[in-house]
Design an enzyme around this catalytic site. Sequence first.
Site, mmCIF file in Angstrom:
data_model
loop_
_atom_site.group_PDB
_atom_site.id
_atom_site.type_symbol
_atom_site.label_atom_id
_atom_site.label_comp_id
_atom_site.label_asym_id
_atom_site.label_seq_id
_atom_site.Cartn_x
_atom_site.Cartn_y
_atom_site.Cartn_z
ATOM 1 C CG ASP A 264 0.135 11.216 12.376
ATOM 2 O OD1 ASP A 264 -0.859 11.170 13.229
ATOM 3 O OD2 ASP A 264 0.010 10.599 11.333
ATOM 4 C CG HIS A 302 -9.129 6.980 1.844
ATOM 5 N ND1 HIS A 302 -9.121 5.790 1.414
ATOM 6 C CD2 HIS A 302 -8.342 7.124 2.880
ATOM 7 C CE1 HIS A 302 -8.272 5.090 2.293
ATOM 8 N NE2 HIS A 302 -7.807 5.941 3.197
HETATM 9 C C1 SAM Z 1 -4.837 6.236 7.287
HETATM 10 S S1 SAM Z 1 -3.361 6.703 8.209
HETATM 11 C C2 SAM Z 1 -2.064 6.986 6.845
HETATM 12 C C3 SAM Z 1 -0.834 7.258 7.360
HETATM 13 C C4 SAM Z 1 0.361 7.422 6.472
HETATM 14 N N1 SAM Z 1 0.051 8.587 5.451
HETATM 15 C C5 SAM Z 1 0.267 6.140 5.593
HETATM 16 O O1 SAM Z 1 -0.284 6.072 4.415
HETATM 17 O O2 SAM Z 1 1.009 5.145 6.014
HETATM 18 C C6 SAM Z 1 -3.955 8.372 8.547
HETATM 19 C C7 SAM Z 1 -3.111 8.823 9.608
HETATM 20 O O3 SAM Z 1 -3.650 10.333 9.912
HETATM 21 C C8 SAM Z 1 -3.398 10.723 11.427
HETATM 22 N N2 SAM Z 1 -4.375 11.633 11.583
HETATM 23 C C9 SAM Z 1 -5.678 11.495 12.020
HETATM 24 N N3 SAM Z 1 -6.120 12.625 12.396
HETATM 25 C C10 SAM Z 1 -4.944 13.370 12.398
HETATM 26 C C11 SAM Z 1 -5.233 15.038 12.742
HETATM 27 N N4 SAM Z 1 -6.260 15.554 13.192
HETATM 28 N N5 SAM Z 1 -4.154 15.624 12.402
HETATM 29 C C12 SAM Z 1 -3.049 14.902 12.108
HETATM 30 N N6 SAM Z 1 -3.013 13.686 11.690
HETATM 31 C C13 SAM Z 1 -3.985 12.875 11.975
HETATM 32 C C14 SAM Z 1 -3.218 9.275 12.025
HETATM 33 O O4 SAM Z 1 -2.824 9.295 13.281
HETATM 34 C C15 SAM Z 1 -2.764 8.255 10.713
HETATM 35 O O5 SAM Z 1 -1.203 8.325 11.215
HETATM 36 C C1 LIG Z 2 -0.616 -3.493 2.487
HETATM 37 O O1 LIG Z 2 -2.193 -3.195 2.124
HETATM 38 C C2 LIG Z 2 -2.712 -2.497 2.934
HETATM 39 C C3 LIG Z 2 -2.217 -2.025 4.164
HETATM 40 C C4 LIG Z 2 -3.140 -1.160 4.929
HETATM 41 C C5 LIG Z 2 -4.236 -1.020 4.684
HETATM 42 C C6 LIG Z 2 -5.179 0.024 5.484
HETATM 43 O O2 LIG Z 2 -5.357 1.137 5.184
HETATM 44 C C7 LIG Z 2 -6.024 1.965 5.641
HETATM 45 C C8 LIG Z 2 -6.153 3.181 5.163
HETATM 46 C C9 LIG Z 2 -6.860 4.240 5.829
HETATM 47 O O3 LIG Z 2 -6.844 5.394 5.295
HETATM 48 C C10 LIG Z 2 -7.573 4.022 7.129
HETATM 49 C C11 LIG Z 2 -7.640 2.639 7.490
HETATM 50 O O4 LIG Z 2 -8.078 2.368 8.479
HETATM 51 C C12 LIG Z 2 -6.724 1.687 6.654
HETATM 52 C C13 LIG Z 2 -6.830 0.224 7.403
HETATM 53 O O5 LIG Z 2 -7.261 0.106 8.293
HETATM 54 C C14 LIG Z 2 -5.879 -0.358 6.621
HETATM 55 O O6 LIG Z 2 -5.616 -1.776 6.927
HETATM 56 C C15 LIG Z 2 -4.681 -1.421 3.438
HETATM 57 C C16 LIG Z 2 -3.992 -1.992 2.573
#
Ligand code: SAM
Ligand SMILES: COc1ccc(-c2oc3cc(O)cc(O)c3c(=O)c2O)cc1
Length: 400
Positions: A264, A302
């Site tokens: 990350d 996404h």
């Molecule tokens: C929506 S979160 C999903 C986190 C985890 N996979 C989950 O589902 O709980 C997206 C993740 O992508 C990471 N991210 C964003 N841009 C990135 C980059 N350029 N390189 C590596 N990670 C990145 C963010 O820090 C974040 O932890």
């Molecule tokens: C427990 O259910 C949920 C927890 C977290 C989220 C959720 O998911 C995302 C996923 C992404 O790819 C980007 C986002 O900004 C977020 C959220 O902000 C967020 O709360 C959904 C359901």
Amino acid sequence: MARFSFRQYLTQHLTRREHGYDSDELLQAQVHMSNQTFSFINPMSLKCAIELGILDIIQNHRHPMTHSELVSALSIHPAKTGFVYSLMQILVNLGFVRRQKLSETNQHLPIHLSSLSDNPPAASFVPKKVEVDEEEGYVLTSASWLLLEDNPLSMTPFLLSMLSLILTQPWHHLGSWFQNDDPTPFYMAHRMTFWDYWGNKPSLAPAFNDAMTSDTRLISKVVIDKCKGVFEGVESLMDVGGGMGTMARAIADAFPHMDCTVFDLPHVVADMQGTNNLKFAGGDMFETLPPADAILLKWILHDWNDEDCVKILERCKEAITSKEKKGKVIIIDMVVGMENQNGDEESLKTQIYFDMLMMVVLPGKERNEREWAKLFSDAGFSNYKITPSLGSRSLIEVYP
Ligand SMILES: C[S@@+](CC[C@H](N)C(=O)[O-])C[C@H]1O[C@@H](n2cnc3c(N)ncnc32)[C@H](O)[C@@H]1O
Ligand SMILES: COc1ccc(-c2oc3cc(O)cc(O)c3c(=O)c2O)cc1
């Protein structure tokens, strides 16, 4: 100037068919519009119930709780006790709380996982008037179970982060965003991207991380139980954009012979502690990814537009070490319109809402199977398999 109510206006001016209007239809439309406009009251009331601890208080009471018992248990100003009824009316109508006769003993109180089907939530807002009847008490439904304080799968962090000012302000910019060239409504509200925001304001990051973690705790259990075969033969796995490492940690524990790495942004993994078979690596997924048999992308693609998704997938393809079946990308994301095991309309609704969220917060979107297939082919992959068994999401295996 004479002042008319909207109803008078409708009946005096618009009742006749020759005007092309039907007053009944218009009045019905007015009710529909009011209810749409008021729908923000639902999650705001739920947030308030959580802040006051109402659901936990009912749960810990262990019997149907009368209205007066509930009011006395709440820490609220004495002048406000009369208003609790209004809040409870919303919670009952939303299907988070049910009224039950005190004489009806419920063997399943307090509610727990094994009794969920006895107390299902109402499918949607089912209007009913809540009478203050001391012969009845409040009990929780299964929807509330996901909001209880000591539930490790609690969705409270998700609800609170979605309703935070950080994530609600961007919605006020949506209209003008459609007309200008700013990347996202989030950018318009905060003058930085979503990921830079969490990097620059570390004190606010825990709220977002808690929301992600609460989802990942649930999904990792299901993936490990229902999709074990996906990890067969995989000796090394890289969770790209793996955040706090909740998913990778669960996989590393379930498959102790697998080497797992969470990749990350450097500030996200800076203070993370690994274990025997779990490491953390900081970097940018648009540059180079460390090698692994399988690469996991949960809730990553996404977040991005098609062009960026193809770049990320190309980096993944370069990083895959094995030419065998275990060499693959494992994606956990939505496939819009894909029939899941429940095959229900509620999942489609979640997909439609998420699609909007991704547009407002990030430059992302939810994709249907055709759109996914195009991304895979543009990034040079040859084949894919979709397993639609994660509620509104699917697990997609993509092969080089
Ligand atoms: C929506 S979160 C999903 C986190 C985890 N996979 C989950 O589902 O709980 C997206 C993740 O992508 C990471 N991210 C964003 N841009 C990135 C980059 N350029 N390189 C590596 N990670 C990145 C963010 O820090 C974040 O932890
Ligand atoms: C427990 O259910 C949920 C927890 C977290 C989220 C959720 O998911 C995302 C996923 C992404 O790819 C980007 C986002 O900004 C977020 C959220 O902000 C967020 O709360 C959904 C359901």
